[in-house]
Scaffold this motif. Structure first.
Motif, PDB file in Angstrom:
ATOM      1  N   VAL A  72       4.368  -4.759   5.145  1.00 19.61           N
ATOM      2  CA  VAL A  72       3.430  -3.920   4.399  1.00 19.61           C
ATOM      3  C   VAL A  72       3.918  -2.488   4.542  1.00 19.61           C
ATOM      4  O   VAL A  72       3.996  -1.957   5.650  1.00 19.61           O
ATOM      5  N   LEU A  73       4.303  -1.869   3.424  1.00 17.53           N
ATOM      6  CA  LEU A  73       4.910  -0.547   3.440  1.00 17.53           C
ATOM      7  C   LEU A  73       3.949   0.511   2.919  1.00 17.53           C
ATOM      8  O   LEU A  73       3.326   0.342   1.875  1.00 17.53           O
ATOM      9  N   ASP A  74       3.854   1.587   3.661  1.00 17.35           N
ATOM     10  CA  ASP A  74       3.061   2.741   3.246  1.00 17.35           C
ATOM     11  C   ASP A  74       3.995   3.700   2.534  1.00 17.35           C
ATOM     12  O   ASP A  74       5.047   4.061   3.067  1.00 17.35           O
ATOM     13  N   THR A  75       3.643   4.089   1.326  1.00 17.67           N
ATOM     14  CA  THR A  75       4.471   5.004   0.546  1.00 17.67           C
ATOM     15  C   THR A  75       3.693   6.296   0.323  1.00 17.67           C
ATOM     16  O   THR A  75       2.709   6.313  -0.414  1.00 17.67           O
ATOM     17  N   PRO A  76       4.121   7.379   0.979  1.00 19.77           N
ATOM     18  CA  PRO A  76       3.359   8.624   0.897  1.00 19.77           C
ATOM     19  C   PRO A  76       3.245   9.200  -0.505  1.00 19.77           C
ATOM     20  O   PRO A  76       2.292   9.901  -0.806  1.00 19.77           O
ATOM     21  N   ASP A  77       4.178   8.881  -1.383  1.00 20.57           N
ATOM     22  CA  ASP A  77       4.123   9.421  -2.743  1.00 20.57           C
ATOM     23  C   ASP A  77       3.516   8.407  -3.722  1.00 20.57           C
ATOM     24  O   ASP A  77       3.768   8.471  -4.916  1.00 20.57           O
ATOM     25  N   ALA A  78       2.702   7.493  -3.208  1.00 22.75           N
ATOM     26  CA  ALA A  78       2.072   6.486  -4.056  1.00 22.75           C
ATOM     27  C   ALA A  78       1.120   7.155  -5.042  1.00 22.75           C
ATOM     28  O   ALA A  78       0.527   8.188  -4.739  1.00 22.75           O
ATOM     29  N   PRO A  79       0.953   6.555  -6.216  1.00 21.54           N
ATOM     30  CA  PRO A  79       0.001   7.113  -7.187  1.00 21.54           C
ATOM     31  C   PRO A  79      -1.422   7.011  -6.658  1.00 21.54           C
ATOM     32  O   PRO A  79      -1.695   6.295  -5.691  1.00 21.54           O
ATOM     33  N   ALA A  80      -2.311   7.710  -7.297  1.00 21.85           N
ATOM     34  CA  ALA A  80      -3.725   7.651  -6.910  1.00 21.85           C
ATOM     35  C   ALA A  80      -4.199   6.201  -6.933  1.00 21.85           C
ATOM     36  O   ALA A  80      -3.763   5.405  -7.761  1.00 21.85           O
ATOM     37  N   GLU A  81      -5.078   5.871  -6.017  1.00 23.45           N
ATOM     38  CA  GLU A  81      -5.540   4.493  -5.886  1.00 23.45           C
ATOM     39  C   GLU A  81      -6.294   4.066  -7.134  1.00 23.45           C
ATOM     40  O   GLU A  81      -7.286   4.685  -7.513  1.00 23.45           O
ATOM     41  N   PRO A  82      -5.835   2.980  -7.787  1.00 23.78           N
ATOM     42  CA  PRO A  82      -6.555   2.493  -8.962  1.00 23.78           C
ATOM     43  C   PRO A  82      -7.907   1.889  -8.562  1.00 23.78           C
ATOM     44  O   PRO A  82      -8.129   1.552  -7.396  1.00 23.78           O
ATOM     45  N   ALA A  83      -8.761   1.723  -9.519  1.00 21.97           N
ATOM     46  CA  ALA A  83     -10.120   1.238  -9.252  1.00 21.97           C
ATOM     47  C   ALA A  83     -10.165  -0.249  -8.910  1.00 21.97           C
ATOM     48  O   ALA A  83     -11.117  -0.709  -8.297  1.00 21.97           O
TER      49      ALA A  83
ATOM     50  N   THR B 295      13.958   7.260   5.190  1.00 19.12           N
ATOM     51  CA  THR B 295      13.212   6.783   4.039  1.00 19.12           C
ATOM     52  C   THR B 295      11.802   7.361   4.008  1.00 19.12           C
ATOM     53  O   THR B 295      11.255   7.745   5.038  1.00 19.12           O
ATOM     54  N   LYS B 296      11.222   7.396   2.830  1.00 20.15           N
ATOM     55  CA  LYS B 296       9.842   7.868   2.691  1.00 20.15           C
ATOM     56  C   LYS B 296       8.859   6.753   3.028  1.00 20.15           C
ATOM     57  O   LYS B 296       7.752   7.009   3.452  1.00 20.15           O
ATOM     58  N   GLU B 297       9.265   5.506   2.810  1.00 22.99           N
ATOM     59  CA  GLU B 297       8.388   4.384   3.095  1.00 22.99           C
ATOM     60  C   GLU B 297       8.447   4.060   4.582  1.00 22.99           C
ATOM     61  O   GLU B 297       9.494   4.158   5.205  1.00 22.99           O
ATOM     62  N   VAL B 298       7.316   3.695   5.154  1.00 24.01           N
ATOM     63  CA  VAL B 298       7.275   3.269   6.551  1.00 24.01           C
ATOM     64  C   VAL B 298       6.562   1.930   6.628  1.00 24.01           C
ATOM     65  O   VAL B 298       5.671   1.630   5.832  1.00 24.01           O
TER      66      VAL B 298
ATOM     67  N   GLY C 204       0.942   0.917  -2.101  1.00 24.65           N
ATOM     68  CA  GLY C 204       2.148   1.066  -1.287  1.00 24.65           C
ATOM     69  C   GLY C 204       3.203   0.130  -1.829  1.00 24.65           C
ATOM     70  O   GLY C 204       3.499   0.148  -3.018  1.00 24.65           O
ATOM     71  N   ALA C 205       3.725  -0.714  -0.971  1.00 25.24           N
ATOM     72  CA  ALA C 205       4.717  -1.701  -1.393  1.00 25.24           C
ATOM     73  C   ALA C 205       4.687  -2.858  -0.397  1.00 25.24           C
ATOM     74  O   ALA C 205       4.264  -2.700   0.741  1.00 25.24           O
ATOM     75  N   ILE C 206       5.151  -3.998  -0.845  1.00 24.90           N
ATOM     76  CA  ILE C 206       5.250  -5.188  -0.013  1.00 24.90           C
ATOM     77  C   ILE C 206       6.684  -5.691  -0.103  1.00 24.90           C
ATOM     78  O   ILE C 206       7.266  -5.728  -1.187  1.00 24.90           O
ATOM     79  N   GLU C 207       7.246  -6.070   1.038  1.00 19.37           N
ATOM     80  CA  GLU C 207       8.564  -6.698   1.049  1.00 19.37           C
ATOM     81  C   GLU C 207       8.416  -8.074   1.678  1.00 19.37           C
ATOM     82  O   GLU C 207       7.851  -8.216   2.762  1.00 19.37           O
ATOM     83  N   LEU C 208       8.901  -9.091   0.993  1.00 15.21           N
ATOM     84  CA  LEU C 208       8.867 -10.460   1.509  1.00 15.21           C
ATOM     85  C   LEU C 208      10.263 -10.850   1.980  1.00 15.21           C
ATOM     86  O   LEU C 208      11.244 -10.653   1.254  1.00 15.21           O
ATOM     87  N   ARG C 209      10.347 -11.401   3.176  1.00 11.11           N
ATOM     88  CA  ARG C 209      11.619 -11.862   3.721  1.00 11.11           C
ATOM     89  C   ARG C 209      11.438 -13.276   4.233  1.00 11.11           C
ATOM     90  O   ARG C 209      10.625 -13.510   5.129  1.00 11.11           O
ATOM     91  N   PRO C 210      12.169 -14.260   3.687  1.00 11.79           N
ATOM     92  CA  PRO C 210      12.054 -15.619   4.210  1.00 11.79           C
ATOM     93  C   PRO C 210      12.638 -15.696   5.618  1.00 11.79           C
ATOM     94  O   PRO C 210      13.617 -15.011   5.931  1.00 11.79           O
ATOM     95  N   PHE C 211      12.010 -16.510   6.446  1.00 11.02           N
ATOM     96  CA  PHE C 211      12.551 -16.743   7.783  1.00 11.02           C
ATOM     97  C   PHE C 211      13.867 -17.498   7.644  1.00 11.02           C
ATOM     98  O   PHE C 211      14.056 -18.283   6.712  1.00 11.02           O
ATOM     99  N   TRP C 212      14.762 -17.279   8.583  1.00 10.29           N
ATOM    100  CA  TRP C 212      16.054 -17.955   8.617  1.00 10.29           C
ATOM    101  C   TRP C 212      16.160 -18.620   9.982  1.00 10.29           C
ATOM    102  O   TRP C 212      16.664 -18.022  10.933  1.00 10.29           O
TER     103      TRP C 212
END
Length: 117
Positions: free
Chosen positions: A7-18, A68-71, A99-107
């Motif tokens: 779960v990525l926090d992006t400081p420059d994310a657009p305003a939260e949609p409704a 990076t800007k994302e954390v 923000g953003a989501i990154e999915l990584r399959p387990f190996w």
């Protein structure tokens, strides 16, 4: 199959949609159905510590580390039959909206298969 959902926090994310779902509903639906195994939020990058071994010495570095800007703000371990289902679960998370989501399959390491070698 298991997926790590970062779960990525992006400081420059657009305003939260409704139409952003609330986290409590996502947790209840996802964990309540067994599609998530574990997860938690993380302390801020300033609280992170890096560990490396160089020339036999342990080197500990205080964070933050990346340019990076994302954390990474949190994570969940998902149990899904395939990537499409993992994407559907991730797309319902509130941070997919702000923000953003990154999915990584387990190996898997498959250590059991090496036992007889």
């Amino acid at each position: 199959m298991r997926y790590l959902m970062l779960v990525l926090d992006t400081p420059d994310a657009p305003a939260e949609p409704a139409d952003v779902p609330d986290i409590e509903s996502w947790v209840r639906d996802t964990y309540g159905s067994g599609r998530a195994v574990m997860g938690d939020r993380l302390r801020p990058p300033a609280d992170a510590v890096g560990v490396q071994v160089r020339t036999g010495e342990v080197v500990v570095t205080d964070g933050p580390f990346t340019e990076t800007k994302e954390v990474i703000a949190g994570f969940d371990v998902l149990e899904a039959p395939d990537l499409d289902e993992a994407i559907r679960i991730a797309a319902a998370h509130p941070m997919a909206y702000t923000g953003a989501i990154e999915l990584r399959p387990f190996w898997p390491l498959d250590l059991d298969s090496d036992a007889g070698a």
